[in-house]
Design a protein around this motif. Structure first.
Motif, mmCIF file in Angstrom:
data_model
loop_
_atom_site.group_PDB
_atom_site.id
_atom_site.type_symbol
_atom_site.label_atom_id
_atom_site.label_comp_id
_atom_site.label_asym_id
_atom_site.label_seq_id
_atom_site.Cartn_x
_atom_site.Cartn_y
_atom_site.Cartn_z
ATOM 1 N N GLN A 74 0.833 -1.208 0.000
ATOM 2 C CA GLN A 74 0.000 0.000 0.000
ATOM 3 C C GLN A 74 0.864 1.254 0.000
ATOM 4 O OE1 GLN A 74 -2.763 0.270 3.286
ATOM 5 N NE2 GLN A 74 -3.058 2.462 2.992
ATOM 6 N N GLU A 78 1.081 4.333 -2.739
ATOM 7 C CA GLU A 78 0.920 5.739 -2.348
ATOM 8 C C GLU A 78 2.130 6.564 -2.789
ATOM 9 O OE1 GLU A 78 0.345 5.703 1.829
ATOM 10 O OE2 GLU A 78 -1.737 4.968 1.734
ATOM 11 N N LEU A 137 -5.032 11.360 0.095
ATOM 12 C CA LEU A 137 -3.972 10.910 0.996
ATOM 13 C C LEU A 137 -3.644 12.023 1.979
ATOM 14 C CD1 LEU A 137 -1.501 9.234 -1.542
ATOM 15 C CD2 LEU A 137 -3.176 8.111 -0.076
ATOM 16 N N ARG A 142 -1.687 7.761 6.065
ATOM 17 C CA ARG A 142 -0.670 7.129 5.224
ATOM 18 C C ARG A 142 -0.289 5.772 5.790
ATOM 19 N NH1 ARG A 142 2.705 10.229 2.058
ATOM 20 N NH2 ARG A 142 3.588 8.193 1.487
#
Length: 231
Positions: A74, A78, A137, A142
């Protein structure tokens, strides 16, 4: 403005809270189910303790590794999105400004105000503004792989230790019902605490965790009993 309206939100807890609740729940359910399955098969207390201890260690390592790998994936996604946005800002700042303003217009801000807001935000932190409003985001949400791994491993260990300790505290004749009842109590407490920490419905969280934990333990004990009578 003469004062500030302070509100308490828990969105910054989402990452570690999810990992901690998942780890503790998995620790209780998997270890209790393992203990009940082995006990139902007619094994000795020593064998039950060995199986439970092995399940605790293996489960904690598995949870840590699994959380680290999945959350790292993930985080990689990001970071790639942020890097792509950084390149787009460098290549076409005017287009990115218009894109940000369009986002605010879609949320109900008039075009003139949206352009002013987008201009001011990009002047202060262009990448942060696009990461937050275009990519959804933020710093508080995060992905944190190491934090998630430690939270999962630690919470799994604590959760798994509860039914395992019950084995030492209970006489052999009460081992199966005692571990089952103690584990359900631990699960109910976990569900209540997790819901409370997340400002959600305590009853809903408690019932959900307890029901599925009871289902898993009952299924494992049934299978262990069947195997114990045929092997």
């Amino acid at each position: 403005m003469t004062g500030r309206h302070r509100e308490g939100h828990v969105v910054d807890r989402i990452g570690w809270l999810r990992a901690a609740v998942l780890g503790a729940n998995d620790g209780i359910v998997s270890t209790a189910s393992l203990i009940l399955g082995v006990a139902a098969a007619g094994s000795r207390t020593t064998d039950i303790v060995i199986a439970g201890t092995a399940g605790l260690v293996a489960g904690a390592m598995s949870m840590a590794a699994g959380e680290y790998v999945s959350v790292s994936a993930q985080a990689d996604t990001e970071n790639a999105e942020i890097a792509r946005e950084r390149d787009e800002l460098a290549a076409d700042p005017a287009g990115e400004l218009a894109e940000l303003a369009t986002i605010y217009v879609a949320r109900g801000v008039d075009e003139a105000t949206a352009l002013v807001v987008a201009t001011q935000l990009m002047a202060r932190d262009a990448l942060g503004a696009h990461a937050r409003d275009e990519l959804d985001l933020s710093v508080s949400t995060r992905a944190r792989p190491v934090q998630a791994a430690f939270a999962s491993a630690a919470s799994f260990t604590v959760g798994a230790a509860m039914p395992l300790l019950a084995v030492f505290a209970l006489p052999v004749r009460l081992l199966i019902p005692g571990v089952a009842v103690a584990s359900l109590m631990f699960l109910a407490f976990l569900g209540a605490m997790g819901s409370w920490a997340g400002k959600a419905s305590v009853w809903t969280g408690t019932l959900r965790v307890t029901f599925w934990g009871a289902f898993a333990m009952a299924a494992t004990a049934l299978i262990g009993g069947l195997i114990g009578t045929t092997v």
